[in-house]
Write an enzyme that holds these catalytic residues in place. Structure first.
Site, PDB file in Angstrom:
ATOM      1  N   ARG A  61       0.808  -1.230   0.000  1.00 52.70           N
ATOM      2  CA  ARG A  61       0.000   0.000   0.000  1.00 52.70           C
ATOM      3  C   ARG A  61       0.835   1.272   0.000  1.00 52.70           C
ATOM      4  O   ARG A  61       0.335   2.351  -0.316  1.00 52.70           O
ATOM      5  CB  ARG A  61      -1.025  -0.030   1.134  1.00 52.70           C
ATOM      6  N   GLU A  98       5.648 -10.655  13.789  1.00 57.44           N
ATOM      7  CA  GLU A  98       5.100 -11.203  15.037  1.00 57.44           C
ATOM      8  C   GLU A  98       5.585 -12.648  15.218  1.00 57.44           C
ATOM      9  O   GLU A  98       5.999 -13.053  16.293  1.00 57.44           O
ATOM     10  CB  GLU A  98       3.574 -11.133  14.967  1.00 57.44           C
TER      11      GLU A  98
END
Ligand code: AMP
Length: 173
Positions: A61, A98
């Site tokens: 994006r 993560e």
């Protein structure tokens, strides 16, 4: 123009517990998208003496906002991609996700020593991606002159990772 109304919260995407900030309502609204780019340009122009040679943005994006802002600010655009996508010689930076790690790459001739670089993305979340991007720029001798985001998730404290940099964000949650 108030852009907050054009950002849709999508709970539990891409996984349980994440509130995804969906920018597609803003992108499909021509006045909204134009206003977002104009507001980003204005935000980074606080210091009139600071000129950017290039905008660097990461897929995916960042490729929506980076080139539009580069045209407006009359500077070059440099894409950063995930591992194995760029065709010529690259510099690479591994960064923490993560779970596990990922790799970002940039062409090694993308930035010349001493150039002033503006980093652009839609959302600043934990700041891990932005930090890896800054490291790539600095590996090539570029100067990170600022980072600009449409949205900052300040509750994730991304500025703690990026304390040495100037950060401009339009909407903070
Ligand atoms: P981070 O490295 O944690 O700052 O994550 C940055 C990247 O993940 C950005 O490129 C964002 O596009 C995306 N991202 C992270 N969290 C969100 C969220 N809650 N909504 C939308 N995009 C997100």
């Amino acid at each position: 123009m108030n852009l907050v109304k054009l950002i849709r919260d999508v709970p539990d995407f891409p996984k349980q517990g994440i509130i995804f900030k969906d920018i597609t309502p803003l992108l499909k609204n021509p006045k909204g998208f134009k206003s977002a780019i104009n507001q980003m340009a204005k935000a980074v122009a606080v210091d009139e003496n600071k000129k950017f040679d290039k905008i660097v943005a990461m897929e995916s994006r960042g490729f929506i906002f980076g080139p539009a802002l580069a045209l407006k600010l009359k500077c070059g655009f440099v894409p950063i991609r995930k591992k194995g996508k760029l065709p010529s010689k690259t510099v690479r930076e591994e960064y923490q996700l993560e779970y596990g790690t990922d790799v970002l790459e940039m062409h090694e001739d993308a930035i010349a020593k001493g150039e002033n670089i503006l980093v652009v993305d839609d959302v600043l979340a934990t700041g891990g991606t932005a930090k890896a991007v800054c490291s790539l720029i600095e590996k090539l001798g570029g100067k990170v002159a600022g980072l600009c985001f449409l949205i900052e998730l300040s509750f994730l404290k991304p500025r703690e990772k990026l304390s040495v940099y100037e950060i401009y964000s339009l909407i903070k949650y």
